[in-house]
Design a protein around this motif. Sequence first.
Motif, PDB file in Angstrom:
ATOM      1  N   THR A 122     -18.622   6.580   1.026  1.00  0.00           N
ATOM      2  CA  THR A 122     -17.322   6.803   1.444  1.00  0.00           C
ATOM      3  C   THR A 122     -16.984   7.049  -0.571  1.00  0.00           C
ATOM      4  O   THR A 122     -18.051   6.002  -0.932  1.00  0.00           O
ATOM      5  CB  THR A 122     -16.625   5.663   1.871  1.00  0.00           C
ATOM      6  N   ALA A 123     -15.690   7.496  -0.809  1.00  0.00           N
ATOM      7  CA  ALA A 123     -15.629   6.466  -2.101  1.00  0.00           C
ATOM      8  C   ALA A 123     -14.284   6.611  -1.618  1.00  0.00           C
ATOM      9  O   ALA A 123     -13.175   7.374  -1.616  1.00  0.00           O
ATOM     10  CB  ALA A 123     -15.877   8.069  -2.964  1.00  0.00           C
ATOM     11  N   PHE A 124     -13.768   5.522  -2.796  1.00  0.00           N
ATOM     12  CA  PHE A 124     -12.152   5.601  -2.298  1.00  0.00           C
ATOM     13  C   PHE A 124     -11.153   3.849  -3.247  1.00  0.00           C
ATOM     14  O   PHE A 124     -12.464   3.222  -3.217  1.00  0.00           O
ATOM     15  CB  PHE A 124     -11.192   4.896  -0.572  1.00  0.00           C
ATOM     16  N   CYS A 125     -10.397   3.963  -3.464  1.00  0.00           N
ATOM     17  CA  CYS A 125      -9.858   2.923  -4.265  1.00  0.00           C
ATOM     18  C   CYS A 125      -8.255   2.605  -3.374  1.00  0.00           C
ATOM     19  O   CYS A 125      -7.573   1.438  -4.038  1.00  0.00           O
ATOM     20  CB  CYS A 125      -9.871   2.471  -5.904  1.00  0.00           C
ATOM     21  N   GLU A 126      -7.769   3.140  -2.482  1.00  0.00           N
ATOM     22  CA  GLU A 126      -6.957   2.989  -1.862  1.00  0.00           C
ATOM     23  C   GLU A 126      -6.955   2.808   0.064  1.00  0.00           C
ATOM     24  O   GLU A 126      -7.605   3.703   0.004  1.00  0.00           O
ATOM     25  CB  GLU A 126      -5.593   3.532  -2.243  1.00  0.00           C
ATOM     26  N   ASN A 127      -5.652   1.758   0.470  1.00  0.00           N
ATOM     27  CA  ASN A 127      -5.340   2.405   2.224  1.00  0.00           C
ATOM     28  C   ASN A 127      -4.850   0.875   2.272  1.00  0.00           C
ATOM     29  O   ASN A 127      -3.870   0.930   1.278  1.00  0.00           O
ATOM     30  CB  ASN A 127      -6.950   1.751   2.671  1.00  0.00           C
ATOM     31  N   GLY A 131      -2.796  -3.290  -2.206  1.00  0.00           N
ATOM     32  CA  GLY A 131      -1.755  -2.674  -3.693  1.00  0.00           C
ATOM     33  C   GLY A 131      -1.871  -1.224  -3.602  1.00  0.00           C
ATOM     34  O   GLY A 131      -3.044  -0.978  -3.888  1.00  0.00           O
ATOM     35  N   ARG A 132      -1.277  -0.873  -4.508  1.00  0.00           N
ATOM     36  CA  ARG A 132      -1.645   0.439  -4.991  1.00  0.00           C
ATOM     37  C   ARG A 132      -2.528   0.918  -6.049  1.00  0.00           C
ATOM     38  O   ARG A 132      -2.190  -0.650  -7.152  1.00  0.00           O
ATOM     39  CB  ARG A 132      -0.049   1.231  -5.403  1.00  0.00           C
ATOM     40  N   SER A 133      -3.721   1.184  -6.385  1.00  0.00           N
ATOM     41  CA  SER A 133      -4.419   1.030  -7.460  1.00  0.00           C
ATOM     42  C   SER A 133      -3.823   1.343  -9.053  1.00  0.00           C
ATOM     43  O   SER A 133      -4.324   0.789  -9.668  1.00  0.00           O
ATOM     44  CB  SER A 133      -5.860   2.301  -6.681  1.00  0.00           C
ATOM     45  N   VAL A 134      -2.945   2.346  -9.251  1.00  0.00           N
ATOM     46  CA  VAL A 134      -2.464   2.097 -10.166  1.00  0.00           C
ATOM     47  C   VAL A 134      -2.050   0.823 -10.862  1.00  0.00           C
ATOM     48  O   VAL A 134      -2.314   0.366 -11.709  1.00  0.00           O
ATOM     49  CB  VAL A 134      -1.044   3.074 -10.022  1.00  0.00           C
ATOM     50  N   SER A 135      -0.818   0.070  -9.255  1.00  0.00           N
ATOM     51  CA  SER A 135      -0.635  -1.185  -9.925  1.00  0.00           C
ATOM     52  C   SER A 135      -1.238  -2.195 -10.100  1.00  0.00           C
ATOM     53  O   SER A 135      -1.594  -2.787 -10.873  1.00  0.00           O
ATOM     54  CB  SER A 135       0.427  -1.401  -9.102  1.00  0.00           C
ATOM     55  N   ARG A 136      -3.019  -1.778  -9.733  1.00  0.00           N
ATOM     56  CA  ARG A 136      -3.999  -2.537 -10.095  1.00  0.00           C
ATOM     57  C   ARG A 136      -4.716  -3.419 -10.637  1.00  0.00           C
ATOM     58  O   ARG A 136      -5.285  -3.945 -10.779  1.00  0.00           O
ATOM     59  CB  ARG A 136      -4.181  -3.046  -7.680  1.00  0.00           C
ATOM     60  N   PHE A 137      -5.690  -1.636 -11.030  1.00  0.00           N
ATOM     61  CA  PHE A 137      -6.749  -1.439 -11.531  1.00  0.00           C
ATOM     62  C   PHE A 137      -6.204  -0.379 -12.742  1.00  0.00           C
ATOM     63  O   PHE A 137      -7.127  -0.686 -14.028  1.00  0.00           O
ATOM     64  CB  PHE A 137      -7.489  -0.539 -10.962  1.00  0.00           C
ATOM     65  N   LEU A 163     -14.497  11.106  -0.326  1.00  0.00           N
ATOM     66  CA  LEU A 163     -14.002  10.524  -1.255  1.00  0.00           C
ATOM     67  C   LEU A 163     -12.707  10.324   0.063  1.00  0.00           C
ATOM     68  O   LEU A 163     -12.606  11.854   0.735  1.00  0.00           O
ATOM     69  CB  LEU A 163     -13.686  12.464  -1.783  1.00  0.00           C
ATOM     70  N   PHE A 164     -11.658   9.627  -0.229  1.00  0.00           N
ATOM     71  CA  PHE A 164     -10.565   9.224   0.754  1.00  0.00           C
ATOM     72  C   PHE A 164      -9.401   8.970  -0.443  1.00  0.00           C
ATOM     73  O   PHE A 164      -9.929   8.780  -0.849  1.00  0.00           O
ATOM     74  CB  PHE A 164     -11.074   8.485   1.968  1.00  0.00           C
ATOM     75  N   LEU A 165      -8.668   9.848   0.395  1.00  0.00           N
ATOM     76  CA  LEU A 165      -6.897   9.433  -0.933  1.00  0.00           C
ATOM     77  C   LEU A 165      -5.930   9.792   0.125  1.00  0.00           C
ATOM     78  O   LEU A 165      -6.072   9.595   1.498  1.00  0.00           O
ATOM     79  CB  LEU A 165      -6.782  11.173  -0.977  1.00  0.00           C
ATOM     80  N   TYR A 166      -5.577   8.112   0.206  1.00  0.00           N
ATOM     81  CA  TYR A 166      -5.064   7.247   0.691  1.00  0.00           C
ATOM     82  C   TYR A 166      -2.775   8.095   0.360  1.00  0.00           C
ATOM     83  O   TYR A 166      -2.768   8.660  -0.452  1.00  0.00           O
ATOM     84  CB  TYR A 166      -4.615   6.097   0.263  1.00  0.00           C
ATOM     85  N   GLN A 167      -3.354   8.555   0.840  1.00  0.00           N
ATOM     86  CA  GLN A 167      -0.750   8.610   0.916  1.00  0.00           C
ATOM     87  C   GLN A 167       0.029   8.068   0.001  1.00  0.00           C
ATOM     88  O   GLN A 167       0.584   6.729  -0.283  1.00  0.00           O
ATOM     89  CB  GLN A 167       0.257   8.905   2.617  1.00  0.00           C
TER      90      GLN A 167
END
Length: 359
Positions: A122-127, A131-137, A163-167
């Motif tokens: 799988t590929a993802f960076c949010e769940n 915290g939100r990926s924009v703010s973390r990474f 690929l998984f996108l979180y809401q």
Amino acid sequence: MASASTLVTDPKSYIQPAVEMWCNGPRIHEFLREMYDEALAPYGDVMTVGELANTPDPEDVLKYVGASAKQLSMVFHLDIGHIGMGSSLEDKYILQPWKLTEMKAIVGKWQSFVEGTDGWTTAFCENHDNGRSVSRFGSDAPEFREHSAKMLALMMVAMTGTLFLYQGQEIGMANAPREWSIDEYKDIEGLGYYREAERQAANGTDPSRPERIMDGLQILARDHARLPMQWDDSPNAGFTTGTPWMRTHDLYREINVEKQELDPQSVLSFWKMVLRLRKEYRELFIHGVFEVVDFENLETFCFVKSREEKRALVALNFTSSPQPLTQAGMAVEMKLLVSNYGSSALCTLQPYEGRIYIS
């Protein structure tokens, strides 16, 4: 100790109903195989996703996701969600500085572990637990937020696996404002850490702990991913006409689906465009072999995807300042497929710029 949650979806439904179950123990593989044989296999087209939060060894993960194992289709391996967290349960929300090489190692590990096997990844960076990926990474500062969201989108669409996108990720939703007090946080885990820190400060054990825990919660708390989805600029961001479980993000009038659907330069429009590219180059991006280049670089993350004679170079600047494109010699021989900047010099990546080249 491995734990697995299994999500069973109906592929014929737009809003997919789900059954979630949690299990662990010495007979977990036996139970999962029984579930597969009795409840899943008869339907043929059912897809399952497990969660292995505490299973860091790829060999152990393959026991779940190998096609011959007949247990799970794929799993979430949560190493990327642990970046920046404390090393122990007690210090989970004591924010730790991290280097880009840590992310590179994690991504490389889970992008490559199925190569030469019958497994899938799988590929993802949010769940819902991070915290939100924009703010973390990246950066949620106004001048960098959209570029950060688009840069991370380019990283994700080029990754092997499902690929998984979180809401909210598709519109670049950010963490709750740092000005919010602990009273705005609702997650019982985060609140428990903070109240314990207050007790330690009150008895003189660790006077600075509440401040340090709050610093961590402002980046890592689970609440950030649980703010009401920002649909439009109406009250409560259009999520409900009632009272939501927690406060809507202060920026919902600026960051929402309705506004971004009308803007061809928005984060949402960018996601739509790069997802089309992922589909067009599916053999390269979804099934290609992953290789990190210039691993020790602490400012930029570059990797190559390859499939037969085709190659893609992905170059990502994780800083707020221009950085040299160390793979410019490779890039000049390739075609620029997409960038999150309108134009920029070949040899320089702008702040939070991402590019994909193909040949």
